[in-house]
Design a protein around this motif. Structure first.
Motif, PDB file in Angstrom:
ATOM      1  N   LYS A 120      -1.402 -19.669 -71.096  1.00 34.99           N
ATOM      2  CA  LYS A 120      -1.261 -18.539 -72.026  1.00 34.99           C
ATOM      3  C   LYS A 120       0.114 -18.525 -72.680  1.00 34.99           C
ATOM      4  O   LYS A 120       0.254 -18.177 -73.851  1.00 34.99           O
ATOM      5  N   VAL A 121       1.141 -18.899 -71.913  1.00 35.12           N
ATOM      6  CA  VAL A 121       2.487 -18.999 -72.496  1.00 35.12           C
ATOM      7  C   VAL A 121       2.492 -20.039 -73.609  1.00 35.12           C
ATOM      8  O   VAL A 121       3.079 -19.827 -74.686  1.00 35.12           O
ATOM      9  N   LYS A 122       1.835 -21.145 -73.369  1.00 33.14           N
ATOM     10  CA  LYS A 122       1.767 -22.189 -74.399  1.00 33.14           C
ATOM     11  C   LYS A 122       1.060 -21.679 -75.639  1.00 33.14           C
ATOM     12  O   LYS A 122       1.496 -21.922 -76.780  1.00 33.14           O
ATOM     13  N   ARG A 123      -0.023 -20.927 -75.435  1.00 33.47           N
ATOM     14  CA  ARG A 123      -0.777 -20.397 -76.581  1.00 33.47           C
ATOM     15  C   ARG A 123       0.045 -19.360 -77.345  1.00 33.47           C
ATOM     16  O   ARG A 123       0.065 -19.356 -78.596  1.00 33.47           O
ATOM     17  N   ILE A 124       0.748 -18.485 -76.610  1.00 30.87           N
ATOM     18  CA  ILE A 124       1.582 -17.476 -77.275  1.00 30.87           C
ATOM     19  C   ILE A 124       2.697 -18.154 -78.052  1.00 30.87           C
ATOM     20  O   ILE A 124       3.057 -17.723 -79.171  1.00 30.87           O
ATOM     21  N   LEU A 134       6.191 -16.191 -86.440  1.00 32.83           N
ATOM     22  CA  LEU A 134       7.594 -15.774 -86.514  1.00 32.83           C
ATOM     23  C   LEU A 134       8.525 -16.898 -86.936  1.00 32.83           C
ATOM     24  O   LEU A 134       9.677 -16.656 -87.289  1.00 32.83           O
ATOM     25  N   GLY A 135       8.033 -18.123 -86.834  1.00 31.06           N
ATOM     26  CA  GLY A 135       8.880 -19.257 -87.176  1.00 31.06           C
ATOM     27  C   GLY A 135       9.568 -19.874 -85.979  1.00 31.06           C
ATOM     28  O   GLY A 135      10.330 -20.831 -86.119  1.00 31.06           O
ATOM     29  N   PHE A 136       9.331 -19.322 -84.808  1.00 31.24           N
ATOM     30  CA  PHE A 136       9.923 -19.904 -83.588  1.00 31.24           C
ATOM     31  C   PHE A 136       9.069 -19.520 -82.372  1.00 31.24           C
ATOM     32  O   PHE A 136       8.365 -18.513 -82.381  1.00 31.24           O
ATOM     33  N   ALA A 137       9.127 -20.379 -81.357  1.00 33.42           N
ATOM     34  CA  ALA A 137       8.448 -20.086 -80.092  1.00 33.42           C
ATOM     35  C   ALA A 137       9.338 -19.154 -79.291  1.00 33.42           C
ATOM     36  O   ALA A 137      10.566 -19.343 -79.218  1.00 33.42           O
ATOM     37  N   ILE A 138       8.757 -18.137 -78.661  1.00 29.56           N
ATOM     38  CA  ILE A 138       9.594 -17.156 -77.970  1.00 29.56           C
ATOM     39  C   ILE A 138      10.067 -17.654 -76.604  1.00 29.56           C
ATOM     40  O   ILE A 138      10.989 -17.080 -76.022  1.00 29.56           O
ATOM     41  N   ALA A 186      -0.881  -8.969 -68.641  1.00 33.12           N
ATOM     42  CA  ALA A 186       0.090  -8.674 -69.699  1.00 33.12           C
ATOM     43  C   ALA A 186      -0.012  -9.693 -70.824  1.00 33.12           C
ATOM     44  O   ALA A 186      -0.006  -9.335 -72.018  1.00 33.12           O
ATOM     45  N   LEU A 187      -0.117 -10.979 -70.489  1.00 33.26           N
ATOM     46  CA  LEU A 187      -0.229 -12.011 -71.519  1.00 33.26           C
ATOM     47  C   LEU A 187      -1.539 -11.873 -72.289  1.00 33.26           C
ATOM     48  O   LEU A 187      -1.591 -12.134 -73.503  1.00 33.26           O
ATOM     49  N   ASP A 188      -2.581 -11.452 -71.592  1.00 30.08           N
ATOM     50  CA  ASP A 188      -3.866 -11.216 -72.265  1.00 30.08           C
ATOM     51  C   ASP A 188      -3.745 -10.093 -73.290  1.00 30.08           C
ATOM     52  O   ASP A 188      -4.434 -10.113 -74.324  1.00 30.08           O
ATOM     53  N   GLN A 189      -2.888  -9.107 -73.006  1.00 30.27           N
ATOM     54  CA  GLN A 189      -2.697  -8.001 -73.956  1.00 30.27           C
ATOM     55  C   GLN A 189      -2.178  -8.540 -75.277  1.00 30.27           C
ATOM     56  O   GLN A 189      -2.573  -8.082 -76.350  1.00 30.27           O
TER      57      GLN A 189
END
Length: 572
Positions: free
Chosen positions: A398-402, A410-414, A543-546
């Motif tokens: 999920k982190v990879k998908r976000i 946004l132009g950048f990975a968080i 939380a990531l699912d949200q």
């Protein structure tokens, strides 16, 4: 002492006490047919103030070799360990010092020492095949090896000085080496003491059997001015081979049936555990090897505590939710079911787990409960492609998908990509292996480093105006960025709670009055770390699912308004 005594117990009490101190009974009579512990295989005792000197040496010989019983004719293999060149009418003969012919027998070097010109102390050597056999490595004045279970064990140790030296090896490992190579070890020793004490006449006592021969001699020393006398103790004995419990890697699967433990495979109608040996030769398989016997793929269950031993040594063991490995020594496929039990197959225990590890697993063996997870059943039994539930990998996915979504929107990975060290921690993150609350520490630290410390703070700050930036508070700044771009930000609170658990929950600091609040913020009870870890993973995934549940829709809506926001490869 009785002359020519045939007693198995050599009568040492009448021997000079100083001699006994330098060559005590355990070095000789108790080191014979079945030695245990440490075995002195080489020694050079320089002249002492007490007037004592001597030495001991071990030589590899064939099983049929019998040393000349006569004393005073030198040691068998006396030229081993020395390079020599001899000249004769037949020509030049060079000896490497590694072997020596004695009659029809070939004697081989096992250990020794030299003091080359320029050296300030002796240089000690032991046969390389012995070290190679055990995959030994040197650590200071010792040679060590890893057992098949991954435990570091001392194999050889030595002491050296300007004059003398001592070399010891573990008896069990020596005998396993001798057994494998079909050799025996010939020990030869001599010890002398010069004394001015007077005594009447000359005395000589001997003891011998098929194991060895010893001689104690008191006599006048000739060729020296004044009255001087000598006391001498010399002799030889053999150590034979025996396959021990500890085995090197090349012998790891040569196990006696008695070395396989019985494990619980079920419970009878009366509630009595039913057990069966893990010896693979006794198990059935898909080809009808042993009809009526338990199948090779019979699931065996263990409490998660079985992993404690391995989790405490991450440099040697690699643990994941599907496998445990010990360096390049062995590996065992496992799974962790819904009841938090470790599951392995009975046949794999016998074929893939070294026998010296069996007892450890037997201690944690429990009755079947919960079965194996559906993913593993489909893979191993039905031969289908299927994943097993893994909450940690779900978080990583999920982190990879976000990151993909925010990089597009946004132009950048968080989040920054985890460094190799953090990636290794994540790969091994299976959660606490015991109920001890302290076991929650490392998993929480790893998750916090991944989800909080790895935030791309510089990129997040660049997306804000100066007055909007809250210095060094990346979570606050990230929430601001998401809100400004109409992306869901409420899930950030769970990351704050995770950070609070690390800082206020007694994880990174001493527990205090804030600890209970930090635990309560994430709904944790602080009683069983395994249960608490499951809750943490559930809340993080939720939380990531949200974000994903709302975020994908919003980003897709923006991309539909602006076709150029779609990557070129997708537009084509």
């Amino acid at each position: 002492m009785t002359e020519c005594s045939q007693s198995r117990q050599f009568e040492w009490r009448e021997i000079d006490t100083e001699l006994k101190r330098y060559l005590p009974q355990k070095k000789v009579t108790e080191a014979g047919r079945a030695p245990t512990g440490w075995l002195i295989v080489g020694e050079d005792i320089p002249y002492q103030e007490t007037g004592i000197w001597g030495g001991l040496s071990a030589v590899l010989v064939p099983p049929s070799f019998e040393r000349d019983h006569r004393f005073g004719n030198g040691w068998a293999g006396g030229r081993l360990g020395e390079v020599s060149i001899t000249y004769s009418k037949e020509g030049e003969a060079v000896s490497s010092g590694l072997s020596e012919e004695v009659g029809d027998n070939k004697l081989e070097f096992f250990c020794g020492a030299t003091k080359p010109p320029g050296a300030n102390q002796h240089q000690v050597f032991i046969a390389q095949p012995f070290l190679w056999f055990w995959d030994a490595y040197q650590v200071g004045d010792e040679w060590r090896y890893l057992t098949l279970g991954g435990e570091e064990r001392k194999l050889v140790r030595f002491q050296v000085g300007t004059e003398g030296w001592t070399l010891e090896a573990r008896a069990e490992e020596v005998r396993t080496f001798l057994h494998t190579f079909g050799m025996k070890l010939l020990f030869q020793f001599e010890l002398f003491k010069r004394t001015d004490s007077d005594f009447d006449g000359e005395e000589r006592y001997e003891y011998s059997d098929d194991w060895g021969r010893f001689q104690y001699h008191e006599y006048a020393s000739r060729g020296m001015p004044g009255r001087h006398f000598m006391k001498a103790l010399d002799g030889y004995f053999y150590v034979t081979g025996l396959l021990g419990k500890s085995k090197p890697r090349m012998l790891q699967w040569q196990s006696d049936p008695s070395e396989y433990e019985d494990f619980i495979i079920g419970v009878s109608e009366d509630g009595v555990p039913v057990t069966h040996t893990s010896d693979p030769d006794t198990l059935d398989n898909h080809f009808g090897k042993s009809p009526g016997a338990p199948h090779y793929l019979t699931p065996i269950y263990f409490s998660k505590d079985v992993l404690n031993k391995y989790a405490s040594s991450p440099s040697r063991y690699k643990i994941s939710t599907s496998r445990i490995e010990c360096l390049n020594l062995w590996g065992l496929d496992i799974s962790i079911n819904g009841h938090d039990l470790v599951v392995a197959y009975l046949g794999d225990i016998g074929t893939r787990l070294p026998s010296e590890e069996h007892q450890h697993w037997r201690i944690h063996n429990v009755a079947p409960e919960g079965g194996i997870d559906e993913g593993r059943f489909r893979r191993d039994i039905l031969g289908q492609w299927a994943d097993s539930p893994d909450a940690v990998n779900e978080i990583r996915r999920k982190v990879k998908r976000i990151n993909e979504i925010t990089e597009d929107g946004l132009g950048f990975a968080i989040w920054r990509s985890p460094n190799p060290h953090l990636k290794a921690e994540l790969n091994a993150l299976i959660g606490p292996v015991s109920s001890d609350p302290a076991a929650l520490t490392e998993p929480v630290l790893t998750l916090t480093k991944f989800l909080v410390d790895s935030l791309n703070g510089k990129a997040i700050n660049r997306a804000l105006k100066g007055e909007e930036i809250d210095s060094n508070k990346h979570l606050v700044n990230l929430s601001t960025v998401l809100e400004k771009n109409n992306m869901p930000a409420g899930w950030i609170q769970t990351l704050r709670d995770l950070q609070g658990l690390r800082s206020r929950g007694g994880i990174a600091h001493i527990r205090n009055s804030e600890t209970a609040k930090a635990f309560a913020a994430m709904g944790l009870k602080g009683l069983d770390s395994r249960d608490d870890f499951k809750l943490i993973l559930f809340q993080l995934n939720n939380a990531l699912d949200q974000f994903l549940g709302e975020g994908v829709t919003e980003v897709d809506r923006n991309r539909n308004r602006d076709p150029m926001a779609v990557p070129a490869q997708e537009r084509s």
